[in-house]
Design an enzyme around this catalytic site. Structure first.
Site, PDB file in Angstrom:
ATOM      1  N   MET A  18       1.046  -1.237  -0.118  1.00 32.80           N
ATOM      2  CA  MET A  18       0.051  -0.066  -0.261  1.00 32.80           C
ATOM      3  C   MET A  18       0.929   1.329  -0.077  1.00 32.80           C
ATOM      4  O   MET A  18       0.445   2.318   0.433  1.00 32.80           O
ATOM      5  CB  MET A  18      -1.045   0.118   1.216  1.00 32.80           C
ATOM      6  CG  MET A  18      -1.854  -1.369   1.159  1.00 32.80           C
ATOM      7  SD  MET A  18      -3.485  -0.975   1.949  1.00 32.80           S
ATOM      8  CE  MET A  18      -2.911  -0.584   3.932  1.00 32.80           C
ATOM      9  N   GLY A  19       2.082   0.906  -0.411  1.00 31.34           N
ATOM     10  CA  GLY A  19       2.959   2.195  -0.321  1.00 31.34           C
ATOM     11  C   GLY A  19       3.525   2.527   0.867  1.00 31.34           C
ATOM     12  O   GLY A  19       3.632   1.790   1.601  1.00 31.34           O
ATOM     13  N   LEU A  21       6.518   2.786   1.592  1.00 36.71           N
ATOM     14  CA  LEU A  21       7.585   1.845   1.765  1.00 36.71           C
ATOM     15  C   LEU A  21       8.806   1.929   2.674  1.00 36.71           C
ATOM     16  O   LEU A  21       9.101   3.123   2.995  1.00 36.71           O
ATOM     17  CB  LEU A  21       8.282   1.547   0.324  1.00 36.71           C
ATOM     18  CG  LEU A  21       7.102   1.267  -0.812  1.00 36.71           C
ATOM     19  CD1 LEU A  21       8.099   0.726  -2.122  1.00 36.71           C
ATOM     20  CD2 LEU A  21       6.313   0.172  -0.468  1.00 36.71           C
ATOM     21  N   HIS A  25       9.219  -3.552   3.547  1.00 38.73           N
ATOM     22  CA  HIS A  25       8.885  -3.773   2.002  1.00 38.73           C
ATOM     23  C   HIS A  25      10.319  -4.220   1.458  1.00 38.73           C
ATOM     24  O   HIS A  25      10.115  -5.140   0.301  1.00 38.73           O
ATOM     25  CB  HIS A  25       8.265  -2.477   1.549  1.00 38.73           C
ATOM     26  CG  HIS A  25       7.026  -2.319   1.880  1.00 38.73           C
ATOM     27  ND1 HIS A  25       6.882  -1.090   2.656  1.00 38.73           N
ATOM     28  CD2 HIS A  25       5.777  -3.149   2.059  1.00 38.73           C
ATOM     29  CE1 HIS A  25       5.562  -1.235   3.190  1.00 38.73           C
ATOM     30  NE2 HIS A  25       4.948  -2.111   2.627  1.00 38.73           N
ATOM     31  N   SER A 174       4.383   1.158   8.268  1.00 40.31           N
ATOM     32  CA  SER A 174       4.112   2.434   7.456  1.00 40.31           C
ATOM     33  C   SER A 174       3.494   3.364   8.561  1.00 40.31           C
ATOM     34  O   SER A 174       3.412   4.420   8.414  1.00 40.31           O
ATOM     35  CB  SER A 174       3.211   2.132   6.518  1.00 40.31           C
ATOM     36  OG  SER A 174       3.617   1.322   5.539  1.00 40.31           O
TER      37      SER A 174
HETATM   38  O1  PAF Z   1      -0.070  -5.624   3.860  1.00 48.65           O
HETATM   39  C1  PAF Z   1      -0.371  -4.593   2.952  1.00 48.65           C
HETATM   40  O2  PAF Z   1       0.227  -3.786   2.849  1.00 48.65           O
HETATM   41  C2  PAF Z   1      -1.808  -4.845   2.479  1.00 48.65           C
HETATM   42  O3  PAF Z   1      -2.725  -5.372   3.554  1.00 48.65           O
HETATM   43  C3  PAF Z   1      -1.670  -5.645   1.152  1.00 48.65           C
HETATM   44  C4  PAF Z   1      -1.572  -7.092   1.414  1.00 48.65           C
HETATM   45  C5  PAF Z   1      -0.884  -4.735   0.230  1.00 48.65           C
HETATM   46  C6  PAF Z   1      -3.439  -5.416   0.757  1.00 48.65           C
HETATM   47  O4  PAF Z   1      -3.853  -4.285   0.516  1.00 48.65           O
END
Ligand code: PAF
Length: 268
Positions: A18-19, A21, A25, A174
């Protein structure tokens, strides 16, 4: 960009995000580069997994820096749909992994797990990866996705990646960016409480209520931290247990001020 999995004989991995980062990530992206030939990252703040508009509205965004991080990590394709592309106005379906979706995170954040399984199903169907990577920090999410892939016979390998922590033990997230200086210090107590509980287990405490009490008592003394739940579940069935007899995960959710954080400790 035109992309068709059938035309690619190489292994394609998806890193859904979901950005906003962070190092967690990056660990997913690095692992993806080790195990796949093509890495596709998605960046979509999924409105369906937020239980309050306030939480959705204040979810941090940093698109320029995210795109840089994708580039530095040699991501081949970034999938960045907008809300209407993902959910047309008549979209009216939910992927529900019964039981699992209503417990813990799904119980305290109503609809959250349904929102996650729904968007991940869509991402899987759009991108058709061979592999998808998820962090162990969102342990229940990982279990839900594993179960979804199993129940729907999806030909996708789910690759878990260990939680990344900062030097003080705080699990990177995040949401950490929303913590002020004092709250960041208080937040360190979450992982400390887990460590203390694990030490007690290693010294012989096996009754889960006793192990969890260590977390409860420790966090009780920390100003600004309000425990939401602490629970011990088996690693394979993810069922709550009374006594530890094999691999388990100790999971916690707590508020620091009004920022909700989750963490866990996996004991294999
Ligand atoms: O873990 C996340 O960032 C979110 O839950 C995901 C897996 C990208 C789904 O929106």
């Amino acid at each position: 960009m035109f992309y068709e999995r059938a035309l690619i004989t190489k292994k394609v991995a998806l890193v859904p995000t979901m950005g906003s980062l962070h190092k967690g990530h990056e660990a997913l992206l690095k692992r993806s580069k080790e195990i796949a030939d093509v890495t596709i990252a998605s960046l979509f703040i999924n409105p369906k997994q937020f239980d309050s508009h306030k939480d959705y509205a204040r979810y941090p965004t940093s698109i320029d820096s995210d795109l840089n991080i994708f580039e530095q990590n040699k991501v081949e394709i970034v999938f960045m749909p907008d809300k209407n592309e993902m959910y047309n106005p008549n979209f009216n379906s939910v992927i529900k992994i019964n039981d699992l979706n209503n417990e813990l995170e799904g119980n305290y954040r109503k609809g959250h797990m349904d929102g996650v399984s729904t968007v991940v199903m869509k991402l899987f169907n759009i991108i058709k990866p061979n592999i998808a990577l998820f962090g162990e920090k969102d342990f229940q999410q990982l279990k839900v996705i594993e179960k979804m892939v199993y129940d729907f016979s999806m030909d996708i390998k789910i690759e878990p990646v260990q939680t990344v922590r900062d030097s003080n033990g705080l699990a990177v997230s995040s949401r950490n960016i929303l913590l002020n200086k004092n709250q960041r210090i208080s937040a360190q107590s979450i992982s400390k409480s887990l460590k203390l509980a694990i030490v007690a287990f290693k010294k012989g405490k096996v009754l889960t209520n006793e192990v969890c009490k260590i977390v409860i008592d420790y966090l009780d003394k920390i100003e600004e931290v309000k425990l939401e739940y602490v629970t011990i579940r088996t690693l394979d069935t993810f069922k709550e247990i009374k006594s530890i007899k094999g691999p388990f995960v100790l999971l916690i959710a707590a508020y620091v001020g009004d920022i909700r954080l989750i963490d866990n400790y996996v004991f294999r």
